[in-house]
Design an enzyme around this catalytic site. Structure first.
Site, short mmCIF file in Angstrom:
data_model
loop_
_atom_site.label_atom_id
_atom_site.label_comp_id
_atom_site.label_asym_id
_atom_site.label_seq_id
_atom_site.Cartn_x
_atom_site.Cartn_y
_atom_site.Cartn_z
N ASP A 149 -18.34 13.59 92.21
CA ASP A 149 -18.40 12.90 90.97
C ASP A 149 -20.32 12.31 91.07
O ASP A 149 -20.87 12.67 91.96
CB ASP A 149 -17.86 11.81 90.52
CG ASP A 149 -17.44 11.73 88.85
OD1 ASP A 149 -18.32 11.22 88.24
OD2 ASP A 149 -16.40 12.35 88.41
N HIS A 198 -20.32 7.42 84.54
CA HIS A 198 -19.32 8.27 84.67
C HIS A 198 -18.52 8.20 86.21
O HIS A 198 -17.35 7.92 85.97
CB HIS A 198 -19.90 9.95 84.74
CG HIS A 198 -18.92 10.88 84.55
ND1 HIS A 198 -18.40 11.44 85.71
CD2 HIS A 198 -18.52 11.77 83.50
CE1 HIS A 198 -17.43 12.64 85.31
NE2 HIS A 198 -17.34 12.53 83.80
N SER A 343 -12.46 14.48 81.70
CA SER A 343 -12.80 13.99 82.95
C SER A 343 -11.91 12.56 83.18
O SER A 343 -11.61 12.34 84.15
CB SER A 343 -14.30 13.47 82.97
OG SER A 343 -14.90 14.41 83.54
#
Ligand SMILES: [Ca+2]
Ligand SMILES: [Ca+2]
Ligand SMILES: [Ca+2]
Ligand SMILES: [Ca+2]
Length: 471
Positions: A149, A198, A343
């Site tokens: 990620d 994120h 996600s």
């Protein structure tokens, strides 16, 4: 990796790489010009290949003869690829394409920023998947859970004690794992640093679902949520090399990349569970890889009522659904926020896989990934009836971690279901323990103790038959 690049005198090529990464975020991932990915045959020398073809090595994947090459100026890419393919030292050749976090592609951002963890800890998402009950059986201890990620805020109070040592930044080869912006619009989409948070958000979900698992960060997404097929595959390979048994990939690419398939094939052989996000554009085509690959568990997003999220991709190749709307988790600055996307659904499944593997640490690599998939799918809650038009396109159902992790009395063939297929195995378990163990390796004969008296014998037959007849 930076020292290797310097040693190869590849800094001009690296500069070209950085320039070529100025690609636009898009619904379809664009080709990164002038790059080729090659895998050499064992023992071949990349320097000899570069000399023959005028290429330069931009990146290399550790422990495998896989390289990202810069093509010479002015060549026709298709013709050049065919020339590389004809080289006897070359196993395969592919082009390199951009790849994105679904939220970067779909332009969704975290919201409801909070300084306190209350929402994160108490949100309905956890109970919706049976997590509090599942934690009575497993907390993921002993499991190495990799996340491919963006960076993450290591010092976030909710992540303390959850992060494994040995994380890598595969973008620059450094040990810098932080989740910070660079003030640049790296993907030229008019938004600056839109994907910051994120990685931290994904890490917080993993840490809550599998609190005793060790989370290994492998950074491939930049601050705008952009990566490419080569880096994405490099992240999966690095997870395998580190000994991870679960790999969370909240990233997708619309290009069916040879090197990514290569990484997923290797994961499958190693019995490693790769869990991947379906994508956020409410479509089934083009699909996003690796979610649609057979070796990955592809995850779609649903809301709290198990209705498909309006943004979620779908399709016959999806494997599971999980809640992915307004999921609270960690963000940089020691804060918390909600974020919606496939996600966010994906780490719920990855964390569940970690709980399952901690509970069944005896499962050998040869059966591990298949068993995890079977357990998670066969215990999932059916949701097709509530999703007209999407039957068969949201995976096996919505994740139920409690059902997957707890003992399933009567499941003697260990497929996480109790039905007529368990009858022969049950009879064997009653008659002959050794024969049962031989016929059903790594299954639990104790699940034949239907009457709960601590013994497996004929007294369990009646309750077993009753359990088969139960609605
Ligand atoms: Ca941007
Ligand atoms: Ca940026
Ligand atoms: Ca069964
Ligand atoms: Ca018994």
């Amino acid at each position: 990796m930076s020292s290797r690049l310097s040693a190869l005198g590849a800094l001009p090529a690296l500069f070209a790489l950085l320039l070529s990464r100025q690609v636009h975020a898009a619904d379809i991932d664009p080709l990164i010009p002038d790059q080729a990915i090659v895998r050499l045959i064992p023992g071949a020398d990349i320097n000899a290949v570069n000399t023959r073809h005028g290429t330069a090595t931009l990146r290399a994947i550790a422990n495998r003869p896989i390289y990202l090459l810069d093509m010479p100026d002015g060549v026709d890419p298709e013709i050049f690829r065919d020339q590389l393919r004809d080289d006897p030292d070359v196993n395969y050749v592919d082009f390199n394409y951009a790849s994105e976090a679904p939220e970067a592609r779909g332009r969704t951002f975290f919201f409801n920023v909070m300084p306190v963890p209350d929402q994160y800890q108490t949100q309905a998402v956890w109970s919706a998947i049976g997590l509090p009950q599942a934690h009575q059986h497993s907390n993921g201890g002993g499991v190495l859970l990799a996340m491919v990620d963006g960076g993450l805020e290591i010092a976030h109070p909710a992540l303390a004690g959850h992060i494994a040592p040995g994380g890598q930044n595969l973008i620059d080869g450094s040990a810098n794992l932080e989740d910070v912006g660079d003030g640049q619009d790296n993907d030229s989409d008019g938004l600056v640093d839109e994907a910051v948070g994120h990685g931290t958000h994904i890490a917080g979900i993993l840490a809550h679902v599998a609190p005793q698992a060790a989370i290994l960060p492998l950074v491939v997404l930049d601050s705008d949520g952009l990566t490419d097929n080569f880096l994405l595959a490099a992240g999966v390979f690095a997870a395998l090399d580190a000994g991870a048994v679960v790999v969370n990939v909240s990233i997708g690419t619309t290009y069916d990349s040879k090197v990514l398939e290569d990484a997923l094939d290797e994961a499958e052989l190693a019995g490693v569970v790769v869990v991947a996000a379906a994508g956020n554009l409410n479509r089934s085509a083009p699909p996003e890889y690796p979610a649609v690959l057979a070796a990955a568990l592809g995850v779609v997003s649903v809301d709290g009522a198990d209705v498909k999220s309006s943004f979620s991709n779908f399709g016959a190749l999806m494997d599971l659904a999980a809640p992915g709307e307004a999921v609270y988790s960690t963000i940089p600055g020691g804060q918390y926020a909600a974020w919606s996307g496939t996600s966010m659904a994906t780490p719920l499944v990855s964390g569940a896989a970690a709980l399952l593997l901690a509970r069944h640490a005896d499962w050998p690599a040869s059966i591990r990934a298949v068993r995890v998939t079977t357990y998670l799918q066969n215990t999932a809650v059916a949701i097709d009836a509530g999703n007209p038009g999407f039957a068969g396109q949201l995976g096996a159902g919505r994740l139920d971690v409690d059902a997957a992790v707890r003992d399933i009395l009567g499941d003697l063939n260990c497929d996480a279901r109790v039905n007529v297929l368990d009858i022969n195995a049950f009879v064997l378990a009653i008659e002959d323990a050794a024969a049962y163990a031989a016929a059903h390796p790594f299954c639990d004969r104790g699940l034949a103790d239907l009457n709960g008296d601590g013994m497996v014998n004929v007294l369990d037959i009646g309750p077993f038959v009753d359990s088969l007849l139960a609605p």
